[in-house]
Enzyme design. Structure first.
Site, short mmCIF file in Angstrom:
data_model
loop_
_atom_site.label_atom_id
_atom_site.label_comp_id
_atom_site.label_asym_id
_atom_site.label_seq_id
_atom_site.Cartn_x
_atom_site.Cartn_y
_atom_site.Cartn_z
N HIS A 85 11.37 126.88 107.00
CA HIS A 85 12.07 127.62 105.95
C HIS A 85 13.56 127.29 106.02
CE1 HIS A 85 13.69 130.85 103.53
NE2 HIS A 85 12.48 130.98 103.02
N GLU A 157 10.90 124.54 97.73
CA GLU A 157 11.83 125.65 97.54
C GLU A 157 13.26 125.10 97.45
OE1 GLU A 157 10.12 129.57 99.03
OE2 GLU A 157 11.13 128.68 100.75
#
Ligand code: PEP
Length: 239
Positions: A85, A157
């Site tokens: 992430h 993302e």
């Protein structure tokens, strides 16, 4: 087509919030839903929905205070785990090499990695989105076979879209989804791969995002800790 919904609840919720969130989940169909809470709350969700962790250690076991290993996740029957992430890449200075190690640790224990990749705003502005995607995929998936890569979930993302309320246009998202799928096909002969979009997905934009066929699902941050928003997003899949 209904999409996979993965909630990354980050460090947003306390015990009371989790308990009422679980009650909400009991009222909806969670077949294609995965919730990734903070470690202490994994057990709270397990009876109502599939769960994922938000991180895993590169180490197997031993004196690593504060870390959680893939074998510990396996012992709790946690089937998914987020890796790479952008918040961990930025705040914990996680490198692609470590992300590759984490992916390997998870796969050894039959835990599905949810690998996050994506560009910064200045990289999009100078048209290097595809270069960044290629660089991250090459480094994070280094040494993995075609069959192994097909087990991984990829989440595209764009970093500038995370938590900002900004999103790429539908065309830009579609381009990124197609690019990732084509790149993995050309490079590794990967024919079957789940690619998610993440970045400010909410109850306000999900109906429009649902029309983009190349998106296989969503990785949702902020809206996955808001019961009404998450419920709307889940229900939008059966419209
Ligand atoms: C995320 O952190 O993975 C994310 C997509 O966050 P948000 O939905 O809040 O932009």
């Amino acid at each position: 087509m209904s999409k996979l919904i993965i909630g990354n609840q980050k460090m947003y919720m306390n015990r009371e919030d989790v308990i009422s969130f679980v009650e909400m989940l009991k009222t909806v169909s969670c077949d294609d839903v995965i919730v990734c809470p903070s470690f202490p709350y994994l057990e709270y969700y397990k009876d109502v929905v599939k769960v994922g962790a938000q991180n895993v250690s590169t180490a197997d076991n031993g004196a690593y205070t504060g870390e959680v290993s893939s074998s510990q996740l396996q012992s709790l029957n946690v089937p998914y785990c987020i890796v790479g992430h952008s918040e961990r890449r930025e705040y914990q200075k996680e490198t692609d090499e470590e992300i590759n190690q984490k992916i390997n640790k998870l796969l050894e224990k039959n835990i599905t990695p949810i690998l996050c990749i994506g560009e910064k705003m200045e990289e999009r502005q100078n048209k290097s989105t595809e270069t960044v995607i290629k660089r991250e995929l090459d480094a994070d998936l280094k040494g993995l076979s075609t069959e192994t890569v097909e087990k991984i979930i990829i989440a595209y993302e764009p970093i500038w879209a995370i938590g900002t309320g900004l999103t790429p246009t539908s065309e830009e998202i579609d381009d990124a989804m197609q690019f990732i799928k084509n790149y993995l096909k050309e490079r590794l002969n990967v024919m079957n791969i789940t690619v998610l979009y993440g970045g400010s997905v909410s109850e306000k934009n999900v109906d429009e995002l649902n029309t983009i066929a190349s998106i296989d699902g969503y990785l949702i941050g902020g809206a996955s800790s808001k019961p009404d928003a998450f419920k709307y997003i889940i229900a939008s899949q059966s419209k």
